[in-house]
Write a protein that holds these residues in place. Sequence first.
Motif, mmCIF file in Angstrom:
data_model
loop_
_atom_site.group_PDB
_atom_site.id
_atom_site.type_symbol
_atom_site.label_atom_id
_atom_site.label_comp_id
_atom_site.label_asym_id
_atom_site.label_seq_id
_atom_site.Cartn_x
_atom_site.Cartn_y
_atom_site.Cartn_z
ATOM 1 N N ARG A 99 0.855 -1.198 0.000
ATOM 2 C CA ARG A 99 0.000 0.000 0.000
ATOM 3 C C ARG A 99 0.883 1.238 0.000
ATOM 4 N N ASN A 100 0.452 2.242 -0.712
ATOM 5 C CA ASN A 100 1.251 3.456 -0.839
ATOM 6 C C ASN A 100 0.987 4.360 0.362
ATOM 7 N N LEU A 101 1.657 4.069 1.474
ATOM 8 C CA LEU A 101 1.392 4.730 2.750
ATOM 9 C C LEU A 101 1.952 6.146 2.782
ATOM 10 N N ASP A 102 1.163 7.066 3.340
ATOM 11 C CA ASP A 102 1.624 8.446 3.494
ATOM 12 C C ASP A 102 2.161 8.708 4.900
ATOM 13 N N HIS A 103 2.559 7.635 5.580
ATOM 14 C CA HIS A 103 3.109 7.746 6.924
ATOM 15 C C HIS A 103 4.018 6.544 7.177
ATOM 16 N N GLY A 104 4.760 6.610 8.267
ATOM 17 C CA GLY A 104 5.640 5.512 8.629
ATOM 18 C C GLY A 104 6.568 5.919 9.757
ATOM 19 N N ASP A 105 7.551 5.087 10.039
ATOM 20 C CA ASP A 105 8.519 5.382 11.081
ATOM 21 C C ASP A 105 9.337 6.615 10.689
ATOM 22 N N LEU A 109 8.022 6.769 3.918
ATOM 23 C CA LEU A 109 6.810 6.936 3.114
ATOM 24 C C LEU A 109 6.763 5.911 1.983
ATOM 25 N N GLY A 110 5.547 5.695 1.484
ATOM 26 C CA GLY A 110 5.373 4.947 0.256
ATOM 27 C C GLY A 110 5.432 3.443 0.374
ATOM 28 N N LEU A 111 5.505 2.797 -0.801
ATOM 29 C CA LEU A 111 5.489 1.334 -0.885
ATOM 30 C C LEU A 111 6.666 0.692 -0.177
ATOM 31 N N PHE A 112 7.824 1.331 -0.258
ATOM 32 C CA PHE A 112 9.034 0.748 0.312
ATOM 33 C C PHE A 112 9.465 1.464 1.589
ATOM 34 N N GLN A 113 8.609 2.376 2.082
ATOM 35 C CA GLN A 113 8.916 3.150 3.291
ATOM 36 C C GLN A 113 10.301 3.797 3.183
ATOM 37 N N GLN A 114 10.506 4.472 2.077
ATOM 38 C CA GLN A 114 11.777 5.150 1.824
ATOM 39 C C GLN A 114 11.780 6.515 2.522
ATOM 40 N N ARG A 115 12.924 6.915 3.020
ATOM 41 C CA ARG A 115 13.033 8.136 3.809
ATOM 42 C C ARG A 115 13.687 9.260 2.996
ATOM 43 N N PRO A 116 12.958 10.333 2.741
ATOM 44 C CA PRO A 116 13.542 11.474 2.039
ATOM 45 C C PRO A 116 14.808 12.001 2.719
ATOM 46 N N SER A 117 14.840 11.958 4.046
ATOM 47 C CA SER A 117 15.997 12.475 4.768
ATOM 48 C C SER A 117 17.243 11.619 4.569
ATOM 49 N N VAL A 126 8.966 9.730 -3.524
ATOM 50 C CA VAL A 126 8.847 8.399 -2.924
ATOM 51 C C VAL A 126 7.395 7.966 -2.768
ATOM 52 N N MET A 127 6.465 8.915 -2.885
ATOM 53 C CA MET A 127 5.042 8.567 -2.878
ATOM 54 C C MET A 127 4.535 8.191 -4.267
ATOM 55 N N ASP A 128 5.392 8.295 -5.274
ATOM 56 C CA ASP A 128 5.058 7.877 -6.633
ATOM 57 C C ASP A 128 5.520 6.425 -6.791
ATOM 58 N N PRO A 129 4.593 5.463 -6.917
ATOM 59 C CA PRO A 129 4.993 4.048 -6.971
ATOM 60 C C PRO A 129 6.028 3.733 -8.047
ATOM 61 N N SER A 130 5.918 4.351 -9.211
ATOM 62 C CA SER A 130 6.882 4.094 -10.284
ATOM 63 C C SER A 130 8.275 4.569 -9.894
ATOM 64 N N TYR A 131 8.357 5.763 -9.320
ATOM 65 C CA TYR A 131 9.648 6.277 -8.874
ATOM 66 C C TYR A 131 10.204 5.401 -7.749
ATOM 67 N N ALA A 132 9.350 5.080 -6.771
ATOM 68 C CA ALA A 132 9.793 4.295 -5.617
ATOM 69 C C ALA A 132 10.350 2.951 -6.051
#
Length: 317
Positions: A99-105, A109-117, A126-132
């Motif tokens: 699921r393309n989550l807009d929250h996390g630890d 964020l996103g499908l892979f819970q990738q961290r912008p920081s 990272v909220m774009d599934p194709s990019y993620a």
Amino acid sequence: MPEPSPTFPKRRSRLLRVGAALVVLCAVAAYLVVQYVTGGTGVPGCKVVSGQDDGATYEFTPEQAVNAATIAAVGTNRDLPERAVTIALATALQESGLRNLDHGDRDSLGLFQQRPSQGWGTEQQVMDPSYAAGIFYEHLVKVRDYTELPLTVAAQRVQRSGYPEAYAKHEQDAELLAAALTGQSAATLTCAGRPGADAAAGPDAVRAALVRDFGRGAFQETGAEVGGKGRRPAPAPSVSAEADGRTVTVPVPAAGDRRAVRERGWQLAHWAVANASALRIRHVSYAGREWSAGNTDSTWREGGTGTDTAVRIVTAQ
């Protein structure tokens, strides 16, 4: 001193019963909503079965199907092996439940819970599934001999998770999904095809979604042979000239190895079924088999107008 009214206890008892009934009704309503959203038992959803006749199956929701199809499309469009797609799907199953989550630890964020920081991209990216999916694969291919490593090891070297062994429990389901969504297994993915209230519709929506997942460049003939080292020749989606105005025909390249061509065709056909609810797709035909939305078993049947050289997608409007 006046005696207490005998009707007061009765009224209070009646109010308590009414209140309890309302609580039960609210609980039942909440349960049904959760079951519908999460794809619980009896809720229209999607299913993939093993192409090895070993009885293995995996059931999932239309939302998960769309995201899984995107992950697979991005991987195959980069000419990555099925194992790469399996690793990516298992990772997304663990990190977000596909699921393309807009929250996390923290800022995950996103499908892979990738961290912008941590340099994975902006929040929007990272909220774009194709990019993620793409950025995940970019990191995965840098892992030496990742196709030979245990799935948990390969995924962990990309994700740096605090629970690396958790990926293992999703491996079998990810293998089933990857086999279907890369076209390795024919006619193994089905969905009920029940559209949501905000589902897109029409050939233009299908074409836009194809470009979204496979990339605009993927629909340009390059002259490379299918299965070769370069980008494989990919179909150019074109709206058919049929009077109904609801049909998209996606040519499957005829050049190259016949098996690779068939795999590409089934990848596109399964992609269409996975997106059936989101795009209001009613029928998908390929290689003499047809899937139709609304069937109780939602299986692929013999027949239909799809050939070995094109996937035919018919929308609801």
